[in-house]
Write a protein that holds these residues in place. Structure first.
Motif, PDB file in Angstrom:
ATOM      1  N   UNK A  77       0.834  -1.203   0.000  1.00 25.68           N
ATOM      2  CA  UNK A  77       0.000   0.000   0.000  1.00 25.68           C
ATOM      3  C   UNK A  77       0.870   1.255   0.000  1.00 25.68           C
ATOM      4  N   UNK A  78       0.300   2.388  -0.408  1.00 25.39           N
ATOM      5  CA  UNK A  78       1.033   3.656  -0.306  1.00 25.39           C
ATOM      6  C   UNK A  78       1.437   3.910   1.143  1.00 25.39           C
ATOM      7  N   UNK A  79       2.539   4.572   1.339  1.00 26.84           N
ATOM      8  CA  UNK A  79       3.080   4.797   2.684  1.00 26.84           C
ATOM      9  C   UNK A  79       2.065   5.501   3.594  1.00 26.84           C
ATOM     10  N   UNK A  80       1.259   6.398   3.001  1.00 26.33           N
ATOM     11  CA  UNK A  80       0.289   7.162   3.791  1.00 26.33           C
ATOM     12  C   UNK A  80      -0.784   6.278   4.410  1.00 26.33           C
ATOM     13  N   UNK A  81      -1.021   5.071   3.848  1.00 28.02           N
ATOM     14  CA  UNK A  81      -2.066   4.178   4.340  1.00 28.02           C
ATOM     15  C   UNK A  81      -1.534   3.100   5.283  1.00 28.02           C
ATOM     16  N   UNK A  82      -0.235   2.884   5.249  1.00 35.25           N
ATOM     17  CA  UNK A  82       0.339   1.763   6.007  1.00 35.25           C
ATOM     18  C   UNK A  82       0.184   1.936   7.513  1.00 35.25           C
ATOM     19  N   UNK A  83       0.364   3.158   8.019  1.00 31.18           N
ATOM     20  CA  UNK A  83       0.331   3.387   9.457  1.00 31.18           C
ATOM     21  C   UNK A  83      -0.994   2.944  10.063  1.00 31.18           C
ATOM     22  N   UNK A  84      -2.104   3.335   9.428  1.00 34.91           N
ATOM     23  CA  UNK A  84      -3.426   2.978   9.944  1.00 34.91           C
ATOM     24  C   UNK A  84      -3.631   1.471   9.893  1.00 34.91           C
ATOM     25  N   UNK A  85      -3.264   0.865   8.754  1.00 34.93           N
ATOM     26  CA  UNK A  85      -3.454  -0.576   8.629  1.00 34.93           C
ATOM     27  C   UNK A  85      -2.578  -1.348   9.621  1.00 34.93           C
ATOM     28  N   UNK A  86      -1.354  -0.928   9.790  1.00 34.69           N
ATOM     29  CA  UNK A  86      -0.466  -1.611  10.741  1.00 34.69           C
ATOM     30  C   UNK A  86      -1.001  -1.514  12.159  1.00 34.69           C
ATOM     31  N   UNK A  87      -1.545  -0.338  12.525  1.00 29.82           N
ATOM     32  CA  UNK A  87      -2.136  -0.173  13.856  1.00 29.82           C
ATOM     33  C   UNK A  87      -3.352  -1.076  14.007  1.00 29.82           C
ATOM     34  N   UNK A 281     -15.973   1.719   9.741  1.00 34.76           N
ATOM     35  CA  UNK A 281     -16.587   0.952  10.832  1.00 34.76           C
ATOM     36  C   UNK A 281     -17.297  -0.266  10.260  1.00 34.76           C
ATOM     37  N   UNK A 282     -17.183  -1.461  10.901  1.00 35.04           N
ATOM     38  CA  UNK A 282     -16.382  -1.740  12.096  1.00 35.04           C
ATOM     39  C   UNK A 282     -15.010  -2.323  11.758  1.00 35.04           C
ATOM     40  N   UNK A 283     -14.018  -1.878  12.490  1.00 33.20           N
ATOM     41  CA  UNK A 283     -12.676  -2.460  12.441  1.00 33.20           C
ATOM     42  C   UNK A 283     -12.158  -2.495  13.875  1.00 33.20           C
ATOM     43  N   UNK A 284     -11.051  -3.161  14.139  1.00 29.82           N
ATOM     44  CA  UNK A 284     -10.492  -3.139  15.497  1.00 29.82           C
ATOM     45  C   UNK A 284     -10.180  -1.733  16.003  1.00 29.82           C
ATOM     46  N   UNK A 285      -9.994  -0.774  15.077  1.00 25.75           N
ATOM     47  CA  UNK A 285      -9.688   0.591  15.470  1.00 25.75           C
ATOM     48  C   UNK A 285     -10.918   1.382  15.889  1.00 25.75           C
ATOM     49  N   UNK A 286     -12.103   0.904  15.548  1.00 22.65           N
ATOM     50  CA  UNK A 286     -13.321   1.653  15.867  1.00 22.65           C
ATOM     51  C   UNK A 286     -13.976   1.157  17.153  1.00 22.65           C
ATOM     52  N   UNK A 287     -13.241   0.391  17.951  1.00 25.80           N
ATOM     53  CA  UNK A 287     -13.706  -0.035  19.265  1.00 25.80           C
ATOM     54  C   UNK A 287     -13.279   0.985  20.315  1.00 25.80           C
ATOM     55  N   UNK A 466     -10.866   6.346  18.444  1.00 26.16           N
ATOM     56  CA  UNK A 466     -10.989   4.908  18.633  1.00 26.16           C
ATOM     57  C   UNK A 466      -9.763   4.343  19.320  1.00 26.16           C
ATOM     58  N   UNK A 467      -9.169   3.345  18.679  1.00 19.69           N
ATOM     59  CA  UNK A 467      -7.941   2.749  19.206  1.00 19.69           C
ATOM     60  C   UNK A 467      -6.721   3.114  18.374  1.00 19.69           C
ATOM     61  N   UNK A 468      -6.835   4.236  17.659  1.00 14.58           N
ATOM     62  CA  UNK A 468      -5.700   4.668  16.841  1.00 14.58           C
ATOM     63  C   UNK A 468      -4.484   5.010  17.693  1.00 14.58           C
ATOM     64  N   UNK A 469      -4.727   5.452  18.922  1.00 14.52           N
ATOM     65  CA  UNK A 469      -3.634   5.851  19.807  1.00 14.52           C
ATOM     66  C   UNK A 469      -3.749   5.113  21.129  1.00 14.52           C
TER      67      UNK A 469
END
Length: 503
Positions: A77-87, A281-287, A466-469
């Protein structure tokens, strides 16, 4: 741009698990609100079956393979999208690793037992007899100890259970925090004024219901995405996107109990509603991030808003109309003073905001010792009553107003209680920052009941994260500093002065 197939496959399986977890929430909600008494045993089997099924899907080897494939796909994926997906995948793997430690038969047994335990707790509370519940509670304690062993811990079993509600929290750290807080609260309690109830006659449930039904929409939770019902113990739950459920309980002699129950549970549902609005929504980050953060949202709307002067300047004429009272029968100042009165009480959910944390500290100390094997279930009433006398100077007359008053242990929710006080600490800090950024907010509150600035601030800084941080990063980013109990102490000191001055 379409997602790589590996990411589509992973999310499809995750969403199937989430869908069935929400189905389980529907079964739980119905158990507490609508289900006839005779349906309890079979319902417990239904809930256990769904819990076992979702656990098997989560722990299945094929799901792990899907996650691993998804991790590989993220690299393309583009670098800008990797951070969210990795989290997202990091959070999921943490949940999966925890689930992998629990055998399916244990998950099923725990789900079934807690559903059965609720009915027995409710009956024991009704009869004011702890012995009717003690045997089942002993089973729950043993299962919770087994759960702690499965999950693993380095210092004490209670840490493993606490971590399920507040990631990374340790009992010894909580104990130190609570001791400092208790020492700060004692002088506030000593000088806080007490006021008598201004209600001269009972207020019918019908009148209270009319008023309570207005509250969620006023705060920002519309009837299109929520409903309010009655249960033995107030609670809120999310049954999915656009479906938030709130309950309260009514007392004709204490109408504020239902009102503040609704304010509290609306705060929870507003958080869940905000999470549901997150992208994808829903993903593990939206909990939700943690129970402490969750409780910060309920306690903020209940206390910082619900006990404030601007809130009641707006709500007072509406309450008079719905309760069919005159200003003479219910003077504003007497109502406001009573709302912010400080009095040592036996019941946690009816406690004022100053003494409330002392109730939490009492429960934390008891359940920690219970899980760590230092005290026995059969000794709980005596221990509870002794601590109530020691901390509050009050004598418990029966088990219903003592050890049986809370639903949490019947849910097997050992480790939950500390999050209420953590929520109080966070909420005061969040609200302080909000008022600094919106110094005119109180005028909007009192003039027309406009709470949109506050809700939007919470959406931006808490709900949308969400659980981004991490918990620590969320608080730091929202307020500019780490979590600090000084804001709670300052808020309570100011509240005592406010009521004293206005008296």
């Amino acid at each position: 741009m379409a997602l790589p197939q590996a990411l589509e496959n992973y999310r499809k399986q995750y969403r199937k698990i989430k869908l069935f977890q929400d189905i389980s929430s529907v079964l739980h909600w119905d158990s507490e609100v609508m289900m006839p008494e005779e349906g309890r045993e079979y319902r417990s089997s239904q809930i256990a079956a769904v819990a076992e099924l979702t656990h098997e899907w989560m722990t299945d080897k094929s799901f792990l393979e899907q996650i691993q494939s998804a991790k590989q796909a993220v690299n393309d994926l583009p670098e800008s999208e990797r951070k969210v997906w990795n989290r997202e995948l990091e959070i999921l793997m943490e949940e999966k690793e925890k689930a992998d430690k629990l055998p399916s038969e244990f998950v099923s047994e725990f789900a079934k037992l807690t559903n059965l335990a609720h009915a027995e707790w409710a009956e024991a509370k009704k009869e004011k007899n702890f012995k009717l519940f003690s045997k089942r509670l002993e089973e729950l304690v043993q299962l919770s100890k087994k759960q702690a062993d499965y999950l693993g811990y380095t210092t004490e079993p209670y840490d493993a259970l606490l971590d399920s509600y507040e990631k990374g929290a340790k009992a010894n750290q909580i104990q130190s925090l609570f001791l400092d807080l208790k020492n700060s609260l004692i002088p506030i309690v000593a000088k806080a004024p007490r006021f008598e109830s201004p209600f001269q006659k009972p207020i019918s449930v019908a009148k209270q219901t009319k008023f309570c039904n207005r509250l969620p929409a006023i705060l920002g939770l519309t009837t299109k995405e929520s409903r309010l019902d009655i249960s033995n113990h107030p609670f809120s739950t999310s049954l999915g996107k656009g479906d938030k459920r709130i309950t309260t309980r009514y007392s004709e002699t204490d109408p504020l109990s239902s009102i503040f129950g609704v304010l509290h549970e609306t705060g929870h549902s507003l958080y869940e509603s905000g999470l549901s609005k997150m992208p994808n929504w829903p993903t593990p980050l939206t909990e939700y991030l943690s129970l402490g953060i969750h409780e910060s949202q309920s306690r903020l709307w209940e206390n910082q808003v619900g006990r404030s002067l601007p809130f009641w300047e707006f709500m007072y004429p509406i309450l008079l109309k719905d309760f069919e009272l005159t200003e003479v029968e219910l003077p504003f100042q007497k109502l406001f003073n009573y709302i912010n009165s400080t009095e040592k009480s036996k019941i946690r959910v009816e406690a004022d905001q100053v003494t409330y944390n002392l109730h939490i500290i009492l429960r934390f100390e008891i359940e920690r010792d219970l899980i760590n094997g230092k005290i026995k279930v059969n000794d709980l009433p005596e221990i509870w009553n002794h601590k109530m006398k020691e901390s509050f100077g009050l004598t418990v007359e029966n088990d219903a107003e003592g050890v049986l008053q809370d639903i949490h242990w019947s849910m097997g929710a050992f480790g939950y209680f500390p999050t209420y006080t953590l929520g109080n600490i966070f909420s005061a800090q969040f609200f302080k920052k909000f008022t600094e950024e919106f110094p005119d907010s109180h005028n909007k509150f009192s003039a027309n009941g406009d709470f949109s600035d506050l809700l939007n601030w919470l959406r931006k800084h808490i709900h949308s994260k969400g659980k981004m941080v991490t918990i620590e990063n969320l608080i730091q980013e929202a307020t500019g500093e780490p979590a600090n109990a000084k804001y709670l102490i300052s808020y309570l000191e100011d509240k005592v002065k406010e009521v004293s001055v206005t008296n």
